[in-house]
Scaffold this motif. Structure first.
Motif, PDB file in Angstrom:
ATOM      1  N   MET A  54     -15.687  54.754  36.221  1.00 38.62           N
ATOM      2  CA  MET A  54     -16.932  54.123  35.791  1.00 38.62           C
ATOM      3  C   MET A  54     -18.164  54.937  36.173  1.00 38.62           C
ATOM      4  O   MET A  54     -19.280  54.610  35.758  1.00 38.62           O
ATOM      5  N   GLY A  55     -17.964  55.995  36.971  1.00 42.92           N
ATOM      6  CA  GLY A  55     -19.105  56.795  37.406  1.00 42.92           C
ATOM      7  C   GLY A  55     -19.940  56.099  38.453  1.00 42.92           C
ATOM      8  O   GLY A  55     -21.162  56.303  38.520  1.00 42.92           O
ATOM      9  N   LEU A  56     -19.314  55.295  39.311  1.00 40.91           N
ATOM     10  CA  LEU A  56     -20.043  54.501  40.299  1.00 40.91           C
ATOM     11  C   LEU A  56     -19.859  55.004  41.729  1.00 40.91           C
ATOM     12  O   LEU A  56     -20.276  54.334  42.666  1.00 40.91           O
ATOM     13  N   LEU A  57     -19.238  56.165  41.903  1.00 45.55           N
ATOM     14  CA  LEU A  57     -19.092  56.729  43.247  1.00 45.55           C
ATOM     15  C   LEU A  57     -20.258  57.681  43.528  1.00 45.55           C
ATOM     16  O   LEU A  57     -20.577  58.536  42.697  1.00 45.55           O
ATOM     17  N   PRO A  58     -20.907  57.557  44.683  1.00 44.38           N
ATOM     18  CA  PRO A  58     -21.995  58.486  45.009  1.00 44.38           C
ATOM     19  C   PRO A  58     -21.463  59.899  45.248  1.00 44.38           C
ATOM     20  O   PRO A  58     -20.428  60.085  45.883  1.00 44.38           O
ATOM     21  N   SER A  59     -22.161  60.865  44.698  1.00 41.99           N
ATOM     22  CA  SER A  59     -21.745  62.261  44.850  1.00 41.99           C
ATOM     23  C   SER A  59     -22.937  63.110  45.305  1.00 41.99           C
ATOM     24  O   SER A  59     -23.886  63.295  44.540  1.00 41.99           O
ATOM     25  N   PRO A  60     -22.907  63.672  46.545  1.00 48.49           N
ATOM     26  CA  PRO A  60     -21.870  63.489  47.552  1.00 48.49           C
ATOM     27  C   PRO A  60     -21.920  62.070  48.142  1.00 48.49           C
ATOM     28  O   PRO A  60     -22.893  61.373  47.928  1.00 48.49           O
ATOM     29  N   PRO A  61     -20.856  61.700  48.902  1.00 48.45           N
ATOM     30  CA  PRO A  61     -19.735  62.515  49.390  1.00 48.45           C
ATOM     31  C   PRO A  61     -18.565  62.652  48.406  1.00 48.45           C
ATOM     32  O   PRO A  61     -17.732  63.523  48.581  1.00 48.45           O
ATOM     33  N   ALA A  62     -18.476  61.757  47.413  1.00 49.97           N
ATOM     34  CA  ALA A  62     -17.329  61.833  46.502  1.00 49.97           C
ATOM     35  C   ALA A  62     -17.406  63.104  45.666  1.00 49.97           C
ATOM     36  O   ALA A  62     -18.472  63.487  45.190  1.00 49.97           O
ATOM     37  N   ARG A  63     -16.256  63.726  45.472  1.00 46.87           N
ATOM     38  CA  ARG A  63     -16.197  64.948  44.658  1.00 46.87           C
ATOM     39  C   ARG A  63     -14.885  64.983  43.899  1.00 46.87           C
ATOM     40  O   ARG A  63     -13.816  64.868  44.476  1.00 46.87           O
ATOM     41  N   ILE A  64     -14.997  65.109  42.579  1.00 46.50           N
ATOM     42  CA  ILE A  64     -13.805  65.232  41.736  1.00 46.50           C
ATOM     43  C   ILE A  64     -13.309  66.671  41.816  1.00 46.50           C
ATOM     44  O   ILE A  64     -14.017  67.603  41.430  1.00 46.50           O
ATOM     45  N   VAL A  65     -12.102  66.833  42.320  1.00 44.01           N
ATOM     46  CA  VAL A  65     -11.542  68.164  42.551  1.00 44.01           C
ATOM     47  C   VAL A  65     -10.945  68.740  41.273  1.00 44.01           C
ATOM     48  O   VAL A  65     -11.112  69.936  40.982  1.00 44.01           O
ATOM     49  N   SER A  66     -10.262  67.892  40.506  1.00 44.36           N
ATOM     50  CA  SER A  66      -9.619  68.376  39.290  1.00 44.36           C
ATOM     51  C   SER A  66      -9.340  67.204  38.376  1.00 44.36           C
ATOM     52  O   SER A  66      -9.451  66.035  38.763  1.00 44.36           O
ATOM     53  N   GLY A  67      -8.969  67.528  37.138  1.00 44.05           N
ATOM     54  CA  GLY A  67      -8.517  66.502  36.217  1.00 44.05           C
ATOM     55  C   GLY A  67      -9.517  66.155  35.139  1.00 44.05           C
ATOM     56  O   GLY A  67     -10.682  66.549  35.178  1.00 44.05           O
ATOM     57  N   THR A  68      -9.033  65.406  34.163  1.00 44.35           N
ATOM     58  CA  THR A  68      -9.845  64.936  33.050  1.00 44.35           C
ATOM     59  C   THR A  68      -9.595  63.445  32.843  1.00 44.35           C
ATOM     60  O   THR A  68      -8.547  62.913  33.233  1.00 44.35           O
ATOM     61  N   ALA A  69     -10.557  62.778  32.231  1.00 43.57           N
ATOM     62  CA  ALA A  69     -10.429  61.374  31.846  1.00 43.57           C
ATOM     63  C   ALA A  69     -10.977  61.258  30.435  1.00 43.57           C
ATOM     64  O   ALA A  69     -12.192  61.108  30.242  1.00 43.57           O
TER      65      ALA A  69
END
Length: 329
Positions: A54-69
């Motif tokens: 949903m795009g609701l994680l704060p970045s930082p600290p959250a970081r998408i390392v790999s993958g697609t949706a």
């Protein structure tokens, strides 16, 4: 049928430079009108995965390392925030676990439903209010004209959850993510909410991802199931295959811990130990420290995903389990 959402090799971390990821190599998909249930104990990464989608994680600290949706051909993880905001509450929507902390106590429920409608549609306040009333009627709230001007604290838990469903479905989303929507409700209200969601889904063709740890709920509503442990999907497939022929030791342990309505036959099974912390994850299978079948290879090497046909697969060195158990006897 083309999936509404296809997640492939998704990994996420909250710690820069971490050797292991909180969510690791997760893949799943959900098609129009179908329900995918993501199952697992608390802390396994279910809710974090949904918030990332949903795009609701704060970045930082959250970081998408790999993958697609891939959502209708668009990679959610590559979209700018403005485009994600246009999708949220419109083509994608989410029902949160606790409506009392998700609804704004300073605004009436009618105002909160109308706000989402006005954000994504070119309508007046009066038209949005009329649509909000229709949504309350749709989710079968008693005396909807009266409830429209009520504040969240004036409603029961079941009514608040119905308001959350009305808000989520107000713009007829193509994908609905429900994060344990019935956990805080009693059994009777839970059954009503699940029946309501199923009926609305049948009417609209909305695809749904239901996040839960309740296997009874899964049996009632799921078309497909993904079993998650310590940030990885360990088994997935049609609900009939998962319930009828579980192939991962963790899935088998989950079913063994569920009480039945029949005569008790000894003590319920338990899964010994606890989920390892992120900085102490095994190099191989993350369930290895708690698995009765694990050997040195399980601790050192990530197991392959073994397919059994019809979309059923498990990530275990010893799947299919029946053959392993026969060989050990």
């Amino acid at each position: 049928m083309e999936p509404v959402l296809a997640v492939k090799d998704f990994s996420l971390t909250f710690k820069a430079g971490a050797e292991t990821n909180l969510v690791e190599s997760v893949s799943f998909s959900v098609s129009p009108g179908k329900t995918l249930c993501i199952v697992g104990e608390s802390g396994c990464g279910k809710s974090v995965t949904s918030l990332a989608l949903m795009g609701l994680l704060p970045s930082p600290p959250a970081r998408i390392v790999s993958g697609t949706a891939e959502f209708n051909g668009r990679n959610l993880f590559a979209m700018p925030e403005r485009a994600r905001a246009d999708l949220r509450g419109n083509e994608m929507a989410m029902i949160f676990q606790e409506p009392m902390t998700s609804l704004n106590p300073a605004f009436t429920v009618g105002q909160q439903i109308a706000e989402g409608i006005m954000r994504h549609r070119d309508v007046s306040k009066a038209e949005a209010r009329a649509e909000a009333l229709k949504m309350l009627e749709w989710v079968r709230i008693p005396a909807p004209e009266k409830r429209l001007d009520a504040y969240p604290h004036q409603l029961s838990g079941g009514m608040r959850q119905r308001v959350m469903i009305a808000m989520a479905l107000a713009n007829r989303p193509k994908l609905l993510i429900a994060d344990e929507p019935t956990t805080a409700l009693d059994v009777t209200i839970q059954a009503q909410i699940l029946a309501l969601v199923r009926q609305i889904q049948a009417e609209t063709g909305t695809a749904m991802i239901l996040i839960t740890h309740d296997l009874g709920v899964v049996a009632e509503v799921a078309d497909d199931v993904a079993v998650m442990y310590a940030g990885r999907i360990v088994e997935s497939g049609p609900v009939e295959a998962i319930f009828g022929d579980p192939q991962h030791p963790y899935t088998i342990g989950l079913f063994g811990s569920v009480p039945s309505l029949g005569r008790r036959q000894g003590r319920l099974a338990t899964i010994k130990g606890a989920v390892p912390p992120l900085d102490l994850m095994p190099k191989g299978c993350r369930f290895a420290p708690r698995c009765p079948l694990a050997d040195s290879r399980c601790h050192d090497e990530v197991p392959p995903t073994v397919p059994f046909g019809d979309g059923h697969s498990a990530a275990c060195w010893y799947a299919p389990i029946e053959q392993t158990m026969e060989a050990r006897q």
